[in-house]
Design an enzyme around this catalytic site. Sequence first.
Site, PDB file in Angstrom:
ATOM      1  N   ARG A 125      35.978 -24.253 -16.031  1.00 26.99           N
ATOM      2  CA  ARG A 125      35.792 -25.691 -16.113  1.00 26.99           C
ATOM      3  C   ARG A 125      37.114 -26.446 -16.015  1.00 26.99           C
ATOM      4  NH1 ARG A 125      30.904 -27.622 -17.302  1.00 26.99           N
ATOM      5  NH2 ARG A 125      29.817 -26.022 -18.449  1.00 26.99           N
ATOM      6  N   LEU A 131      32.028 -32.452 -18.302  1.00 24.20           N
ATOM      7  CA  LEU A 131      33.467 -32.610 -18.098  1.00 24.20           C
ATOM      8  C   LEU A 131      34.243 -32.249 -19.364  1.00 24.20           C
ATOM      9  CD1 LEU A 131      32.958 -35.932 -16.197  1.00 24.20           C
ATOM     10  CD2 LEU A 131      33.870 -33.828 -15.177  1.00 24.20           C
ATOM     11  N   HIS A 139      22.480 -42.411 -17.456  1.00 23.38           N
ATOM     12  CA  HIS A 139      21.658 -41.329 -17.986  1.00 23.38           C
ATOM     13  C   HIS A 139      20.198 -41.782 -17.990  1.00 23.38           C
ATOM     14  CE1 HIS A 139      20.733 -37.742 -20.275  1.00 23.38           C
ATOM     15  NE2 HIS A 139      19.932 -38.492 -21.006  1.00 23.38           N
ATOM     16  N   THR A 163      32.530 -40.482 -23.302  1.00 23.66           N
ATOM     17  CA  THR A 163      33.452 -39.936 -24.300  1.00 23.66           C
ATOM     18  C   THR A 163      33.262 -38.424 -24.314  1.00 23.66           C
ATOM     19  OG1 THR A 163      31.787 -40.221 -26.014  1.00 23.66           O
ATOM     20  CG2 THR A 163      33.371 -42.021 -25.740  1.00 23.66           C
ATOM     21  N   LEU A 199      28.810 -35.324 -25.126  1.00 23.71           N
ATOM     22  CA  LEU A 199      27.893 -35.512 -24.008  1.00 23.71           C
ATOM     23  C   LEU A 199      26.855 -36.605 -24.286  1.00 23.71           C
ATOM     24  CD1 LEU A 199      27.186 -34.174 -21.214  1.00 23.71           C
ATOM     25  CD2 LEU A 199      25.431 -32.912 -22.469  1.00 23.71           C
ATOM     26  N   ASP A 200      26.755 -37.570 -23.376  1.00 26.53           N
ATOM     27  CA  ASP A 200      25.727 -38.622 -23.436  1.00 26.53           C
ATOM     28  C   ASP A 200      25.773 -39.439 -24.723  1.00 26.53           C
ATOM     29  OD1 ASP A 200      24.869 -37.729 -20.936  1.00 26.53           O
ATOM     30  OD2 ASP A 200      23.388 -36.371 -21.788  1.00 26.53           O
TER      31      ASP A 200
HETATM   32  C1  GAR Z   1      19.551 -40.254 -11.792  1.00 25.14           C
HETATM   33  O1  GAR Z   1      18.258 -40.406 -12.312  1.00 25.14           O
HETATM   34  C2  GAR Z   1      20.571 -40.209 -12.913  1.00 25.14           C
HETATM   35  O2  GAR Z   1      20.238 -41.058 -13.991  1.00 25.14           O
HETATM   36  C3  GAR Z   1      20.484 -38.765 -13.331  1.00 25.14           C
HETATM   37  O3  GAR Z   1      20.349 -38.044 -12.137  1.00 25.14           O
HETATM   38  C4  GAR Z   1      19.705 -38.853 -11.158  1.00 25.14           C
HETATM   39  C5  GAR Z   1      20.582 -38.891  -9.940  1.00 25.14           C
HETATM   40  O4  GAR Z   1      19.939 -39.557  -8.881  1.00 25.14           O
HETATM   41  N1  GAR Z   1      21.647 -38.365 -14.072  1.00 25.14           N
HETATM   42  C6  GAR Z   1      21.650 -37.408 -14.989  1.00 25.14           C
HETATM   43  O5  GAR Z   1      20.665 -36.753 -15.273  1.00 25.14           O
HETATM   44  C7  GAR Z   1      22.981 -37.192 -15.681  1.00 25.14           C
HETATM   45  N2  GAR Z   1      22.892 -36.145 -16.649  1.00 25.14           N
HETATM   46  P1  GAR Z   1      20.790 -40.121  -7.656  1.00 25.14           P
HETATM   47  O6  GAR Z   1      21.658 -38.957  -7.157  1.00 25.14           O
HETATM   48  O7  GAR Z   1      19.761 -40.503  -6.635  1.00 25.14           O
HETATM   49  O8  GAR Z   1      21.616 -41.275  -8.132  1.00 25.14           O
END
Ligand code: GAR
Length: 207
Positions: free
Chosen positions: A62, A90, A106, A138, A141-142
């Site tokens: 990572r 990250l 999210h 931060t 996560l989330d």
């Molecule tokens: C979106 O729904 C975003 O909120 C989610 O992935 C999708 C990406 O769609 N993100 C996460 O789950 C972050 N952990 P996109 O590539 O069409 O923007």
Amino acid sequence: QKNLVILISGRGSNMEAIVRAAIPGARVAAVIANRPDSAGLAFAESHGIPTAVVDHKLFADRSSFDKALAETIDGFSPDLVVLAGFMRVLTGEFVDHYAGRLINIHPSLLPSFPGLHTHQRALEAGVRVHGATVHYVTADLDCGPIIIQAVVPVSDTDDEKSLSARVLRLEHQIYPQAVRWIVEGRTRIDAGRVKVEGVRTAEEGWT
Ligand code: GAR
């Protein structure tokens, strides 16, 4: 002009919404993917936006991936780094390096349902409302300070597909809005919470 660098892992529809919003005072300096097959790269290229791939599979761990990613991002002098469906966790070093200029979207009403499979988990929990959250990133996560959220109702007939589609339409509205506020210099973090200048607060007359 503020430089936005947008990170994607796949479809890139949120990145597309931000590009299409054509936010005054901001330019999308680059779109960077961690997967060479990310569909969103083609959209960026067709709009004349520089793209780069930093393939996480080519790194042993990572921290070496994050280092290479940060070097690529910094090559575009970012004022704001926008995670848009970027599906890698990250490191603390990476997050610290971009403190206050790293945001994420999210697909849930945080702090409910951090992590993956948010729509399925919302359906299983039987919540009547669901949504999406844009927040500063931060180390946890989330968990970072929330900038904006959008709410959708959940119906008895919803499945993961219908619910995720309803949430995604709102993601495409709130993400450009959050970026606009930041580019306008209207957000600040106060005791771990985001204040947005000129946006109504309870003290201004809500009941
Ligand atoms: C979106 O729904 C975003 O909120 C989610 O992935 C999708 C990406 O769609 N993100 C996460 O789950 C972050 N952990 P996109 O590539 O069409 O923007």
